[in-house]
Design a protein around this motif. Structure first.
Motif, short mmCIF file in Angstrom:
data_model
loop_
_atom_site.label_atom_id
_atom_site.label_comp_id
_atom_site.label_asym_id
_atom_site.label_seq_id
_atom_site.Cartn_x
_atom_site.Cartn_y
_atom_site.Cartn_z
N ASN A 161 0.96 -1.19 -0.03
CA ASN A 161 -0.21 -0.14 0.14
C ASN A 161 0.87 1.24 -0.06
O ASN A 161 1.97 1.27 0.64
CB ASN A 161 -0.82 0.15 1.31
N ASP A 162 0.53 2.46 -0.77
CA ASP A 162 1.30 3.47 -0.93
C ASP A 162 1.64 4.10 0.43
O ASP A 162 2.78 4.61 0.53
CB ASP A 162 0.37 4.47 -1.64
N ASN A 163 0.58 4.18 1.45
CA ASN A 163 0.95 5.14 2.68
C ASN A 163 1.86 4.00 3.50
O ASN A 163 2.77 4.70 4.17
CB ASN A 163 -0.54 5.19 3.46
N TYR A 254 -1.77 9.48 10.85
CA TYR A 254 -2.59 9.74 9.58
C TYR A 254 -2.25 8.83 8.35
O TYR A 254 -3.35 8.46 7.81
CB TYR A 254 -2.45 11.16 9.33
N LEU A 255 -1.14 8.71 8.12
CA LEU A 255 -0.80 7.66 7.14
C LEU A 255 -1.38 6.29 7.38
O LEU A 255 -1.93 5.58 6.37
CB LEU A 255 0.71 7.66 6.81
N MET A 256 -1.13 5.80 8.55
CA MET A 256 -1.55 4.51 8.85
C MET A 256 -3.06 4.49 9.09
O MET A 256 -3.71 3.27 8.25
CB MET A 256 -0.87 4.03 10.11
N ARG A 257 -3.56 5.35 9.43
CA ARG A 257 -5.35 5.52 9.49
C ARG A 257 -5.64 5.44 7.87
O ARG A 257 -6.69 4.45 7.62
CB ARG A 257 -5.73 6.81 9.83
N ASP A 258 -5.09 6.03 6.99
CA ASP A 258 -5.49 6.00 5.57
C ASP A 258 -5.10 5.01 5.12
O ASP A 258 -5.63 4.33 3.86
CB ASP A 258 -5.00 7.27 4.89
N LEU A 260 -5.52 1.78 5.82
CA LEU A 260 -6.51 0.77 6.30
C LEU A 260 -7.85 0.77 5.52
O LEU A 260 -8.57 -0.05 5.55
CB LEU A 260 -6.78 0.96 7.81
N ARG A 261 -7.76 1.61 4.46
CA ARG A 261 -9.24 1.60 3.76
C ARG A 261 -9.28 0.40 2.82
O ARG A 261 -10.45 0.06 2.62
CB ARG A 261 -8.97 2.88 2.58
N GLY A 262 -8.42 -0.03 2.24
CA GLY A 262 -8.25 -1.11 1.15
C GLY A 262 -8.79 -0.78 -0.02
O GLY A 262 -9.70 -1.89 -0.83
N THR A 263 -9.04 0.43 -0.38
CA THR A 263 -9.69 0.97 -1.74
C THR A 263 -9.04 -0.03 -3.07
O THR A 263 -9.68 -0.05 -3.93
CB THR A 263 -9.63 2.17 -1.93
N GLU A 264 -7.91 -0.33 -2.93
CA GLU A 264 -7.29 -1.21 -4.14
C GLU A 264 -8.05 -2.29 -4.47
O GLU A 264 -8.10 -2.63 -5.53
CB GLU A 264 -5.77 -1.72 -3.74
N VAL A 265 -8.49 -2.96 -3.30
CA VAL A 265 -9.43 -4.18 -3.64
C VAL A 265 -10.70 -3.70 -4.67
O VAL A 265 -11.16 -4.39 -5.75
CB VAL A 265 -10.02 -4.74 -2.51
N ARG A 290 -10.56 0.75 12.80
CA ARG A 290 -9.75 1.90 12.70
C ARG A 290 -9.25 2.19 14.33
O ARG A 290 -8.27 2.51 14.61
CB ARG A 290 -9.96 2.98 12.04
N LYS A 291 -10.44 2.25 15.03
CA LYS A 291 -10.19 2.70 16.46
C LYS A 291 -9.45 1.80 17.26
O LYS A 291 -8.26 2.12 17.91
CB LYS A 291 -11.64 3.04 17.25
N LEU A 292 -9.78 0.42 16.86
CA LEU A 292 -9.07 -0.60 17.53
C LEU A 292 -7.48 -0.69 17.44
O LEU A 292 -7.06 -1.05 18.02
CB LEU A 292 -9.86 -1.91 17.39
N LEU A 293 -7.28 -0.19 16.07
CA LEU A 293 -5.95 -0.43 15.55
C LEU A 293 -5.02 0.66 16.29
O LEU A 293 -3.84 0.34 16.01
CB LEU A 293 -5.92 -0.30 14.15
#
Length: 370
Positions: A161-163, A254-258, A260-265, A290-293
């Motif tokens: 993932n880019d981030n 902020y990078l790690m939050r972003d 987690l989206r998995g939009t690539e899929v 996200r919050k748990l992470l």
């Protein structure tokens, strides 16, 4: 079939070169060192294990439902696309999500291996070099395990993932010796631990549960190592130097939050990027995830002495500020206990099966004699 053939998207060039800076430090002080780190080093040696023997690779995995993921956890659930999907389509989607998730674990573990090796090279204290050497081996084992799971059980990989790549690059390019600790041990490892734990505690599939429980047993030591080393060092820094580290943490979070989206899929399924981002942002499961992470990162950052006003505001914005009071030691102890418990249950079941076989063989022999 090569790894390149298994990528769902073209990863581009077969390698990624990050220009490294900073000094390689030798220490001529061969005294014993700090008792806490040496005890962790001893534990790191004692806890080495072989993934070929400890993990039951004979367990079957359905590549179209590797983790037992519920419908509600998929970002397309409830959208206009979901109603048009067949059960097979949903299975393909589960396969892609699991592949994407475990691929990021795999790439992260390779990054952790390289960062641990950099710590061996650059950290000034010999006791820290000793422990980092055991961690380098741990991370190699984890990369081996995730690579095998993806190759043999899912049959598909996703590029990094880019981030995640951006955070790894920032961590490795920084010349200050403490930054691989902060970027990898605190941020990336802390996030990974929470992600591993959430899947470990929710999946009903025995092979991924084994893998995650055993990897987390190692990772708990790694985070403890980062906490010890950075807590000692950051007590010596000026306010300006601490602010620089806090800025790095804020950007990394902020990078790690972003990440987690998995939009690539979803994009791989032909959904435009903006629409894919909208679906993931609307997912209640993703918000909880996200919050748990951040449950491992926030208390660790506070513990090592990075808790300035700007960092606190960032955690308020992320909705995770209250996690700073979490009991990180308890979480780590639970990770250790769950792995030991899983071992005890597995080996007790195997011993019971062997005992039953022997009893049956004796009974058959006695019946034949009579």
């Amino acid at each position: 079939m090569t790894t390149h053939d298994l990528y769902a998207k073209d990863p581009g060039t077969p390698d990624w070169q990050v220009p490294a800076s900073g000094a390689a430090r030798f220490s001529w002080d061969y005294d014993d060192g700090r008792d806490r780190l040496l005890a962790l080093y001893q534990k790191g040696k004692d806890k080495q294990w072989d993934s070929v023997r400890r993990i039951d690779w004979e367990l079957e995995v359905d590549p179209y439902d590797p983790l037992g993921t519920p419908d509600e956890a998929l970002a397309l659930h409830g959208t206009r696309h979901w109603s048009r999907m067949t059960e097979r389509d949903k299975g393909v989607l589960r396969r892609h999500y699991s592949s994407w998730q475990f691929s990021q674990f795999l790439h992260g573990e390779q990054g952790a291996m390289i960062c641990a090796a950099r710590i061996v090279e650059s950290v000034p204290d010999l006791d820290a070099k000793f422990y980092s050497a055991t961690q380098t081996m741990d991370e190699a084992r984890h990369a081996e395990i995730y690579g095998r799971f993806l190759h043999e059980k899912i049959g598909m990989l996703y590029p990094i993932n880019d981030n995640l790549q951006a955070l790894l690059g920032d961590t490795l390019r920084d010349s200050r010796w403490d930054m691989p600790y902060l970027g990898m041990q605190v941020l990336i490892e802390g996030l990974a631990l929470a992600a591993f734990g959430m899947i470990r505690d929710t999946t009903d599939k025995p092979l991924p549960k084994q893998i995650l429980a055993y990897v987390m047993q190692d990772e708990a030591r790694h985070v403890a190592f980062g906490r010890m080393a950075l807590r000692d060092y950051y007590r010596q820094l000026t306010d300006a130097e601490l602010r620089e580290r806090e800025e790095f943490v804020i950007e990394g979070c902020y990078l790690m939050r972003d990440r987690l989206r998995g939009t690539e899929v979803l994009e791989n399924f032909g959904i435009p990027a903006a629409e894919a981002a909208e679906y993931t942002e609307q997912s209640e499961f993703l918000h909880l995830f996200r919050k748990l992470l951040f449950s491992r990162i926030v208390p660790c950052v506070k513990d090592i002495g990075l808790w300035g006003e700007r960092l606190q505001r960032a955690y308020l914005d992320l909705g995770v500020f209250e996690l700073g009071d979490s009991n990180l030691d308890l979480l780590m102890a639970q990770d250790e206990e769950l792995a030991e418990q899983l071992d005890a249950e597995r080996f007790a079941a195997e011993e019971a099966a062997r005992t039953a076989e022997v009893t049956e063989a004796i009974a058959e022999g006695a019946a034949a004699e009579s």
